[in-house]
Structure formats: C-alpha cells, structure tokens
Write a protein that holds these residues in place. Structure first.
Motif, PDB file in Angstrom:
ATOM      1  N   LYS A  43      -0.159   7.412  -0.427  1.00  9.75           N
ATOM      2  CA  LYS A  43      -1.336   8.069  -1.018  1.00  9.75           C
ATOM      3  C   LYS A  43      -2.584   7.218  -0.810  1.00  9.75           C
ATOM      4  CE  LYS A  43      -2.731  11.552  -3.551  1.00  9.75           C
ATOM      5  NZ  LYS A  43      -2.798  12.876  -2.981  1.00  9.75           N
ATOM      6  N   GLU A  44      -2.477   5.906  -0.997  1.00  5.15           N
ATOM      7  CA  GLU A  44      -3.620   5.005  -0.789  1.00  5.15           C
ATOM      8  C   GLU A  44      -4.047   5.001   0.679  1.00  5.15           C
ATOM      9  OE1 GLU A  44      -2.725   1.655  -4.247  1.00  5.15           O
ATOM     10  OE2 GLU A  44      -1.738   1.488  -2.297  1.00  5.15           O
ATOM     11  N   LEU A  45      -3.072   4.978   1.565  1.00  4.86           N
ATOM     12  CA  LEU A  45      -3.369   5.003   2.988  1.00  4.86           C
ATOM     13  C   LEU A  45      -4.057   6.306   3.368  1.00  4.86           C
ATOM     14  CD1 LEU A  45      -3.150   3.708   5.770  1.00  4.86           C
ATOM     15  CD2 LEU A  45      -0.865   4.680   5.951  1.00  4.86           C
ATOM     16  N   GLU A  46      -3.548   7.414   2.858  1.00  2.15           N
ATOM     17  CA  GLU A  46      -4.156   8.707   3.140  1.00  2.15           C
ATOM     18  C   GLU A  46      -5.606   8.732   2.670  1.00  2.15           C
ATOM     19  OE1 GLU A  46      -3.466  13.471   2.235  1.00  2.15           O
ATOM     20  OE2 GLU A  46      -2.246  11.989   1.190  1.00  2.15           O
ATOM     21  N   SER A  47      -5.860   8.225   1.502  1.00  7.10           N
ATOM     22  CA  SER A  47      -7.215   8.192   0.957  1.00  7.10           C
ATOM     23  C   SER A  47      -8.147   7.366   1.851  1.00  7.10           C
ATOM     24  CB  SER A  47      -7.181   7.608  -0.460  1.00  7.10           C
ATOM     25  OG  SER A  47      -8.481   7.478  -0.965  1.00  7.10           O
ATOM     26  N   GLN A  48      -7.672   6.230   2.318  1.00  9.09           N
ATOM     27  CA  GLN A  48      -8.478   5.376   3.193  1.00  9.09           C
ATOM     28  C   GLN A  48      -8.745   6.052   4.539  1.00  9.09           C
ATOM     29  OE1 GLN A  48      -6.743   1.486   3.490  1.00  9.09           O
ATOM     30  NE2 GLN A  48      -7.244   0.953   1.373  1.00  9.09           N
ATOM     31  N   MET A  65       0.846  -1.171   0.000  1.00  8.80           N
ATOM     32  CA  MET A  65       0.000   0.000   0.000  1.00  8.80           C
ATOM     33  C   MET A  65       0.892   1.235   0.000  1.00  8.80           C
ATOM     34  SD  MET A  65      -2.789   1.225   2.860  1.00  8.80           S
ATOM     35  CE  MET A  65      -3.912  -0.054   2.426  1.00  8.80           C
ATOM     36  N   THR A  66       0.542   2.186  -0.805  1.00  7.42           N
ATOM     37  CA  THR A  66       1.307   3.424  -0.862  1.00  7.42           C
ATOM     38  C   THR A  66       0.792   4.415   0.178  1.00  7.42           C
ATOM     39  OG1 THR A  66      -0.138   4.519  -2.453  1.00  7.42           O
ATOM     40  CG2 THR A  66       1.622   3.106  -3.360  1.00  7.42           C
TER      41      THR A  66
END
Length: 108
Positions: A4-9, A1-2
């Motif tokens: 950016k993906e973590l931030e979005s979640q 997981m990047t």
C-alpha cells in the motif's frame, strides 16, 4: 515498506516516471524469468541471452541463413539449448522488434 505504501508513492510520481516503472516491470515480467534481458548500454539495449552479449536478433538471423542449433551451441559453448528456446520464443513474441533490428544491422 508495504504494498500500500509503495502504491501510494508510485501514484504520486510524475507520469514520465510512472511510465519508466511500468516499462521496467513489464520487461521483467515478460522476459526476465525466461532468460532474455534488455540492458541499457549493453548491445544497444537489444534483447540478449541473460548474462551474455548474444543478441536474440543475431541468433534469429543465423538460423535464417542455415546455421543449425547444434552449430550455434558449438559456436557459443556458454549458452544452452534452453537459451536458444528462450530466444526463439522471444523472437516469436516480438517479431516487429526483431525484424527492425535485423534490418538496421544489414550491411548494404
């Protein structure tokens, strides 16, 4: 997981869950690296020397009544002088928290 993906979640979470994450991260940043931990269900969730059930407030109160660092190290042989320094630093950074816990644990 990047990242950016973590931030979005994280941004998609309800506010209450975001608050829990922020609190957890803040504790990790502020005290995790310094050898002081707070674990729910362990010593009432109070700040303790990492890996022990020795509460910071207990060490602070012991020092106030005249117990020396040398005596604390003798009484608690599984902690180090660095652990005591970490406890003192934590107590100085969180005086209201420590005073409240000491007060709550006073015997009337």
């Amino acid at each position: 997981m990047t990242l950016k993906e973590l931030e979005s979640q994280i941004l998609a979470l309800p506010s209450t869950e975001k608050a829990v994450i922020i609190q957890s991260l803040t504790q990790t940043i502020n005290i995790g690296a310094k050898g002081i931990t707070k674990t729910p269900g362990v010593c009432g969730g109070e700040a303790c020397i990492a890996g022990t059930r020795i509460a910071v407030w207990l060490l602070v109160e012991a020092r106030r009544i005249g117990i020396t660092e040398a005596q604390l190290l003798q009484d608690y042989p599984h902690i180090s002088a660095a652990d005591l320094v970490n406890a003192w630093v934590y107590a100085e950074a969180h005086p209201e928290e420590i005073e409240a816990v000491i007060h709550a644990n006073e015997v009337a």
